[in-house]
Design an enzyme around this catalytic site. Structure first.
Site, PDB file in Angstrom:
ATOM      1  N   LYS A 169       0.834  -1.203   0.000  1.00  0.00           N
ATOM      2  CA  LYS A 169       0.000   0.000   0.000  1.00  0.00           C
ATOM      3  C   LYS A 169       0.870   1.253   0.000  1.00  0.00           C
ATOM      4  CE  LYS A 169      -3.418   0.055   3.042  1.00  0.00           C
ATOM      5  NZ  LYS A 169      -4.855   0.204   2.751  1.00  0.00           N
ATOM      6  N   MET A 182      -5.186  -7.766   9.025  1.00  0.00           N
ATOM      7  CA  MET A 182      -4.476  -6.917   9.982  1.00  0.00           C
ATOM      8  C   MET A 182      -5.273  -5.664  10.311  1.00  0.00           C
ATOM      9  SD  MET A 182      -0.509  -7.588   9.261  1.00  0.00           S
ATOM     10  CE  MET A 182      -0.553  -6.822   7.677  1.00  0.00           C
ATOM     11  N   ARG A 216      -3.623  -0.162  -6.784  1.00  0.00           N
ATOM     12  CA  ARG A 216      -2.768  -1.347  -6.963  1.00  0.00           C
ATOM     13  C   ARG A 216      -3.180  -2.009  -8.275  1.00  0.00           C
ATOM     14  NH1 ARG A 216      -5.863  -5.310  -2.587  1.00  0.00           N
ATOM     15  NH2 ARG A 216      -7.831  -5.128  -3.697  1.00  0.00           N
ATOM     16  N   ARG A 273       1.329 -46.771 -17.589  1.00  0.00           N
ATOM     17  CA  ARG A 273       1.394 -47.813 -16.554  1.00  0.00           C
ATOM     18  C   ARG A 273       0.720 -49.064 -17.070  1.00  0.00           C
ATOM     19  NH1 ARG A 273       0.038 -42.980 -12.860  1.00  0.00           N
ATOM     20  NH2 ARG A 273      -1.444 -42.794 -14.558  1.00  0.00           N
ATOM     21  N   SER A 308      13.599 -41.403 -16.123  1.00  0.00           N
ATOM     22  CA  SER A 308      12.376 -40.683 -15.784  1.00  0.00           C
ATOM     23  C   SER A 308      12.278 -40.672 -14.267  1.00  0.00           C
ATOM     24  CB  SER A 308      11.168 -41.369 -16.412  1.00  0.00           C
ATOM     25  OG  SER A 308      10.012 -40.629 -16.110  1.00  0.00           O
ATOM     26  N   THR A 353       8.936 -38.972  -9.041  1.00  0.00           N
ATOM     27  CA  THR A 353       9.113 -38.159  -7.835  1.00  0.00           C
ATOM     28  C   THR A 353       8.134 -38.522  -6.732  1.00  0.00           C
ATOM     29  OG1 THR A 353       7.838 -36.430  -8.937  1.00  0.00           O
ATOM     30  CG2 THR A 353      10.230 -36.224  -8.971  1.00  0.00           C
ATOM     31  N   ASN A 354       7.060 -39.271  -7.047  1.00  0.00           N
ATOM     32  CA  ASN A 354       6.180 -39.717  -5.959  1.00  0.00           C
ATOM     33  C   ASN A 354       6.931 -40.700  -5.062  1.00  0.00           C
ATOM     34  OD1 ASN A 354       4.241 -38.265  -7.246  1.00  0.00           O
ATOM     35  ND2 ASN A 354       3.084 -40.023  -7.989  1.00  0.00           N
ATOM     36  N   ASP A 355       7.452 -41.774  -5.667  1.00  0.00           N
ATOM     37  CA  ASP A 355       8.189 -42.743  -4.875  1.00  0.00           C
ATOM     38  C   ASP A 355       9.449 -42.129  -4.284  1.00  0.00           C
ATOM     39  OD1 ASP A 355       7.455 -45.727  -4.604  1.00  0.00           O
ATOM     40  OD2 ASP A 355       6.668 -45.170  -6.545  1.00  0.00           O
ATOM     41  N   CYS A 366       8.042 -38.037 -14.254  1.00  0.00           N
ATOM     42  CA  CYS A 366       6.690 -38.530 -14.526  1.00  0.00           C
ATOM     43  C   CYS A 366       5.864 -38.670 -13.258  1.00  0.00           C
ATOM     44  CB  CYS A 366       6.741 -39.858 -15.286  1.00  0.00           C
ATOM     45  SG  CYS A 366       7.459 -41.205 -14.346  1.00  0.00           S
ATOM     46  N   TYR A 407      12.039 -33.105 -20.261  1.00  0.00           N
ATOM     47  CA  TYR A 407      10.576 -33.047 -20.350  1.00  0.00           C
ATOM     48  C   TYR A 407       9.931 -33.300 -18.995  1.00  0.00           C
ATOM     49  CZ  TYR A 407      10.604 -38.187 -20.309  1.00  0.00           C
ATOM     50  OH  TYR A 407      10.788 -39.496 -19.959  1.00  0.00           O
TER      51      TYR A 407
END
Lengths: 895, 895
Positions: A26, A106, A339, A576, A782, A785-787, A850, A870
């Site tokens: 602000k 606030m 703004r 899969r 590949s 990233t989950n596991d 993946c 990728y």
């Protein structure tokens, strides 16, 4: 702190819009308006640095007092008045102003400077005693609750009493005498509940108000908001002190808010609201009806023209749609705030291209102004906002969108009803891979158990299907084909329900909803050229031009593959194969598992081969010319068998009833043999391929025979065979040799030498650490990233959602689930290491990701930074990934 | 291969003992003897490089033929004979000789050079036609089976027929005519089954024999042996070609083996065996009884004196006990082999100190000559080797030693019987933490399920208790208190059995056994000064002087702590508190878990506090003055609850019988709530401490109150509080604040400000990756390499043992389980990274390891290399760790 080095207070005339870190949003924008010569009330800004110093020591930093005095004096000089002076007092507003807007979180204190004497002076100068006493009354109420911590209820109660006494409905109707009585009772309330009198010294009021704004940074609700919005905790807030101007001084006064153009479409024109004889808080309170801004022209043409001129200046200066707050005090226009205007996702896309078309910005800048998060919201249908119906229960919004259909409680019914054209919602306690057929045909999925990363949630997000999960008020009775609510009422099979995958709400009956225009556009089913779809398409096309990352999709079926292509995916990054082993083929898998010798096992494999081959042929057809990465069988075998506990109970009961079933008993013994304490850490992935001779070779044969067949038909299949859960280079080498042998044999049998690649998932920390060795045998990596997240953190997605993750998020121990957004410090470090070490050993290694992170906007920027080739994500996420991959390039270059 | 650069053949006179890589062990030592001027038959060595070239191309490398010709000519010149020459033929032995000894694994061909003509010449020259024809017969048999691949059975059958024909019992009794007939039938056998005639060309015999030795490197049994002994696959073997000398030329000839001193004790003296008129293979075959070597003095004093002189030379040269093979041909002594003698673990220790006492080597060298693996074997009792009883079954030797006792089938009986002084063996299908009390009192543990890393195995090794597990021939019937064998016989409760934790054998009745002298020495229960115990103690004392790594023990009870101290541990590196929550305290834990509100939970915690405090007081007393690292509660809560499947069956049956038990049903619902798909990846470690308010604070209070109490008693407790399973720095910070608050309060309440440290396990990959951040809050790190291995590899110890790990080891996909020896490339990389990053952020960080690897000799060398401060292992492993920590320093310096 060395006083001579720091300045804690800045005049509006000293700053500019780029100083939000120091001056808050602000304050920086007020300073910018002053720089532009616009009419802003005099005032100054106490910086965020003063705030963080105050937090560190619990007191104003040395020198702040004097700086405030100096700037206050300048302000007094500019206004020709003195703060709280008895005859003609200067009043000030004390307003918070953090770097990032935290609306309503606030504190603000207005009318600072009024006391028992100056209220009289104000009454005289304004020639409006009611106005003066009402202002004083408001100061006492605001200051008492905000600064002195008195429960606001006491003030409301006293006001209510006064209204009752006077037999009026609204405080505007109170007389001066009533207001004076109210001032007296407010002062008594403060004395009784704050343990002190209301400070009559105006400067003390100011100092306390500033401290109080600082303190409001640390309220629970502010902390919670920052966690939700991912705003850092250590920024602190600036404080703006402005001379008060009044829109509530009768005719010729008023207040309003406005946009520099239509905030929903970007069309040029006059957009805003105006309220005569009022203050800003009255507009917010919504007690009185506002006028459209255009009406101001008739009321006060000079101010109107001046305002439009100012808004034009602002838009040309900011090169973006702005919003403003203004007040007219007896014919004089004051700008109180501006703004870059907030906007809906839809408006963001439309505004961005509109500004391009008007020649104000280029496409790069337009792309910076939209986000994958916004695009995600545009990809789902939504309920009509004005459908005011009460939810019967609320779960977690696990996959956004709106879905309406008849409740069904099993997949078979879902499929049967859907085939005859009914809309259905599949309702389950929780889902498992067996429910997949039902999930595919359902409009939405509703579960009573499991969190945002449960099977239902993950699969639904993958398919872009609306899902509400973990609605634990629901007692789902699958056998009874109904669910009960806490009040005992039931919803039975066939009854229509509606679920909102964003809010998590569940409704009886059909709530009206609209489809996603953007999705219709991708699918080619939009009947007219919509402004939104065009804007999205143009921005995506630009993202495609600038991005370096390629975008693929995770797709297991020809249908998903075709959709992925329509959504702009440039290949399949994860196909899969386990989903191809379900349904009627499950029996073959059971045969494979319980095979007692090589012959039985080979028979089971032979039976599976033609089925798998057909799956792949159809996928290659859908993805003609594009790479298709096929992951060999990954999950633990026992996932294809019945549940141990349920089967144990069944066998025990059968035995008890004197009906021992030999087949059941044998099945139980097999299930016991394969049971693992921690299946996630057990026999799965490449380990299966090594333990079960012929399994991976059969899959490789199905893939390569399918590729040969499609090549023979003139297509260009580009299979990439991916080995899951590799921990050592030898595991990969063993499978690679098998695949090469199969490839030789298929080449000889069919005469077609189809190009294929072989590579591996990097989903174990060990694989990332030893990526250099593994790359010797892999043409591509590949990252799963989950596991990788599960192993790196040592927690499983399924289990943590149900136990400690929500608690960790609530307590701020985590700001985001590492399954939603990649943990850059831990998991990201392994990914970075894996890429570096892999490429060091094989410079032409292709590297992608993946996991679900492939479609997460924040994570995509990290993948761009470390140079992946990728990302692969669900088809519905592909446009988001394309957009963010483009933005990542631009943002890395700097604005 | 560039021929001019490589030499593939070396004369014995050209090499020395340090060239084992190139010349193989046997060849290098033969060369060394030639260098020392000892009588070695002339000959040469075809190098391992020639072998690996041969493997690469499938043929002799270019130039090898010529080199062999040249060296053969030199050999012929030295002997004054020509290979296979008709009148006075040179015969040669073709012997394998790899870098590491692989006894009996590879091939040897003797008497190469005999053919239809030269056999006549040999008969004449030797004046012994029987000898000549017997030698030819043996060549045909050995060459036929080894080189030409004819099944050895054919030769045995022909020999048997001949013996029957001649009505004699032994082949020595066959006449010359019979031997000639046998030669004829052997040649026919070769022609019929090898598809070719026996080669009459001596040089062709030689070349084929050399190839055949090369090929024998790759037999299945050789590969298996190398995997077991961890010998690399790519070394290849050298081939030694020696002129034949004959010990079977009548009186004045003979052959023998000897040691330079007593191989069991190191005492000086004459040790060996001698056989008159015989060849080496006759000694091995054991058909005739050998004479003690001392008898040679009377038979042939000159050769005897020369042999003793040679052995003295060898020992002074090698500075170690050597063994030799020799042959006396008509009064002429020939040395055929020497090497540093193999020895039992006991002898290794005795020999090492004996050589020191004789001034031949220093203590550093003595320490290099013993190993932790040898010491491990000395730490366990063993059955008397001459007790020839058949095992009734065999399982896996999971924790070494010998145990005898009455079979009991539950912990309660084990405890009751042990209390009345009975020796018991606890027999279970598998064990769980509830069996701990029984395991503590049992002499041994026997299970029918689970592998070397099952609960039974791990706990037994930790306690130094003998354990045989996974004996799947046993049908254990816990309710029936017996186990059945495949033949239907049963062993009932109370029957005495014996189990061998090394071989895995199980016996009926009591097999005599002896205790470990070394353990008795540590325990102070040895009644006389034994030579072995003294040797071990002296070498350990030296290891203590040279080692840099400190050695601690993992101990959960005061008894274990006291033992650890006796075994030389310098503190406790891991005190697991979960074992303190079992037995009668289990009910309190159940109360804690099912607590419905804060009050119930606080009551449960209050009840646990004094019990925990007492545990710690006693441990601090046992470890007075030494650090005690206490790990706060780690395992998933449901481990303290009944098994889900069993309880589900129980509840279903109760319901079926119309007896629904409300308590049971509530318990089941709690068990279901806490059930996790992957408990290893679930709610455990610090996550418990954060989710259950007060749990870790209670434990910290128990620790610090116990420390204060012992300080008050004048002791010096040194607690180190360790937070398990930390993934983020914030988790540690939260617990640290709780502990500090408790410490303040205990200080105020007791007046004792006890020093304590706070640190964390590093057992998740993320903790190692972000060690720099975590070290900001941790005074020490302890690497939990068990969990770290599980997460890095993505497999759980429990599950992989039962499924693919054995297969991986069999197939050579892994050479050792990463749970037995630290995986340096993967897990070790994380440990290294964690140490570096942690110390970078906190240079005085103390770093140790407390997984089972802390006691593994190979892993200890790695921990020394990367600069850990300490290792912690089971008390029984502490001496092994001390020894190896000392050796690691010496070996790192170089020999």
């Amino acid at each position: 702190m060395n006083r001579s080095k720091s300045r804690f207070v800045f005049d509006f005339a000293e700053g500019n819009k780029d100083q939000k870190d120091l001056l808050g949003g602000k304050g920086a924008n007020l300073a910018e308006m002053v720089r532009l010569g616009l009419p802003v009330p005099p005032g100054f800004i106490v910086t965020t640095e003063a705030c963080t110093e105050y937090f560190a020591t619990g007191d104003f930093p040395a020198g702040l007092d004097e700086e405030i005095s100096a700037h206050l004096a300048a302000c007094e000089a500019a206004m020709g008045k003195t703060l709280g002076e008895a005859n003609d007092p200067l009043l000030v507003a004390v307003r918070s102003g953090a770097k990032f807007s935290m609306p309503g979180m606030m504190e603000t204190v207005l009318n600072v400077g009024l006391n028992d004497e100056s209220v009289q002076g104000l009454a005289t100068v304004a020639a409006d005693p009611r106005f003066a006493w009402d202002s004083y009354r408001r100061l006492l109420q605001m200051f008492g609750s905000t600064v002195l911590g008195v429960d606001a209820e006491y003030f409301s109660a006293a006001l209510g009493e006064q209204l009752l006494d006077q037999r009026v409905d609204k405080d505007q109707e109170l007389s001066v005498a009533s207001l004076q009585a109210l001032v007296a009772s407010y002062k008594a309330i403060i004395r009784n509940h704050a343990g002190r009198d209301f400070p009559q010294d105006p400067r003390e009021q100011l100092d306390l108000a500033i401290r109080s704004v600082f303190d409001s940074w640390n309220t629970d609700r502010a902390r919670l908001y920052r966690r939700q919005e991912k705003i850092p905790e250590d920024l602190g807030t600036a404080v703006n002190v402005l001379a008060m101007v009044f829109g509530n001084l009768g005719d010729g006064s008023g207040t309003g808010v406005a946009f520099t153009r239509d905030p929903a479409t970007g069309n040029q024109g006059v957009y805003g609201d105006y309220l005569e004889d009022a203050q800003g808080e009255d507009v917010v309170a919504g007690i009185r009806n506002t006028l459209p801004l255009a009406a101001l022209e008739a009321i006060d043409k000079d101010s109107y023209d001046q305002l439009l001129q100012i808004m034009d200046t602002l838009e040309k200066h900011y090169l973006d749609m702005c919003d403003v707050e203004f007040t007219i005090e007896r014919g004089k226009l004051w700008m109180l705030q501006t703004r870059v205007g907030k906007r809906t996702p839809e408006a963001a896309f439309k505004l961005a291209v509109r500004f391009v078309d008007e020649g104000l910005i280029d496409m790069d800048e337009a792309l910076r102004r939209v986000s994958g998060e916004q695009l995600t919201k545009l990809m789902f249908p939504g309920f009509e906002v004005n459908a005011a119906v009460d939810a019967i229960a609320t779960g977690m919004g696990a996959s956004p969108g709106a879905a309406v259909g008849k409740a069904v409680f099993d997949s078979a019914t879902a499929v049967a009803w859907a085939q005859r054209g009914e809309d259905v919602i599949l309702v389950r306690q929780e889902t498992n891979p067996d429910d997949l057929h039902g999930m595919v045909v359902a409009n939405g999925i509703l579960t009573s158990r499991g969190g945002k990363t449960s099977h239902a949630a993950v699969v639904a997000r993958g398919m872009g299907r609306t899902c509400v999960c973990g609605a634990d008020d629901l007692q789902v009775d699958v056998n009874g084909k109904c669910f009960s609510l806490p009040d005992g009422s039931k919803v039975r099979e066939g009854e229509v329900i509606s679920i909102d995958g964003t809010s998590g709400e569940i409704f009886r009956g059909a709530i009206p909803f609209h489809d996603s225009i953007v999705v219709q556009h991708f699918e080619g089913s939009d009947h007219e050229e919509s402004q939104l779809a065009t804007a999205v398409a143009r921005l995506l096309a630009h993202a495609d031009r600038v991005r370096r990352l390629s975008v693929r999709a995770n797709a297991d079926t020809p249908e998903d593959a075709a959709r992925a292509r329509r959504f702009g995916a440039e290949g399949i990054g994860l196909c899969r194969t386990e989903h191809m082993f379900l349904g009627e083929r499950r029996q073959l898998v059971e045969d494979l598992i319980v095979a007692e010798d090589d012959r039985e096992r080979d028979l089971a494999l032979e039976a599976l081969l033609p089925l798998q081959r057909e799956d792949f042929e159809r996928i290659f057809a859908a993805m003609d010319g594009l790479p298709v990465t096929i992951r060999l069988l990954d999950p633990p075998l026992h996932e294809f068998l019945p549940n141990l506990t349920e089967l144990s109970v069944e066998v025990a009961l059968a035995r008890e009833q004197g009906a021992p079933d030999e087949r059941l008993r044998r099945l139980l013994s097999e299930v016991q043999r394969l049971h693992e304490q921690n299946p996630m850490l057990g026999l799965r992935g490449v380990r299966l391929g090594i333990i079960i001779p012929g399994l991976f070779a059969m899959q490789a044969r199905a893939i390569l025979e399918a590729a040969a067949a499609q090549t023979a038909r003139g297509l260009e299949p580009r299979p990439e065979i991916m080995v899951p859960l590799v921990a050592t280079t030898d595991e990969l080498a063993v499978i690679k040799r098998q695949v090469e042998a199969v490839a030789d044999s298929v080449r000889q049998e069919t005469g077609y030498a189809c190009d294929y690649k072989i590579g591996t998932m990097i989903e174990l920390p060990r694989a990332a650490l030893t990526a250099g060795q593994i790359a010797a045998h892999a043409e591509f990596f590949s990252f799963g990233t989950n596991d990788l997240t599960q192993m790196t953190w040592g927690f499983s997605r399924d289990d943590v959602e149900a136990t400690f993750l929500p608690h960790y998020l609530d307590e701020g121990l985590l700001s985001v689930s590492p399954f939603d957004s990649l943990d850059v410090d831990g998991v990201g470090e392994l990914v970075r290491m894996g890429v570096e070490r892999g490429r060091l050993s094989r410079p032409d290694l292709r590297v992608g990701v993946c996991g679900e992170h492939g479609g997460d906007p924040v994570s995509i920027h990290f993948f761009e930074e470390i140079g992946l080739d990728y990302v692969s994500c669900s088809p519905f996420r592909a446009p988001v990934a394309r957009l963010e991959a483009g933005r990542a390039v631009l943002l890395a270059k700097g604005a």
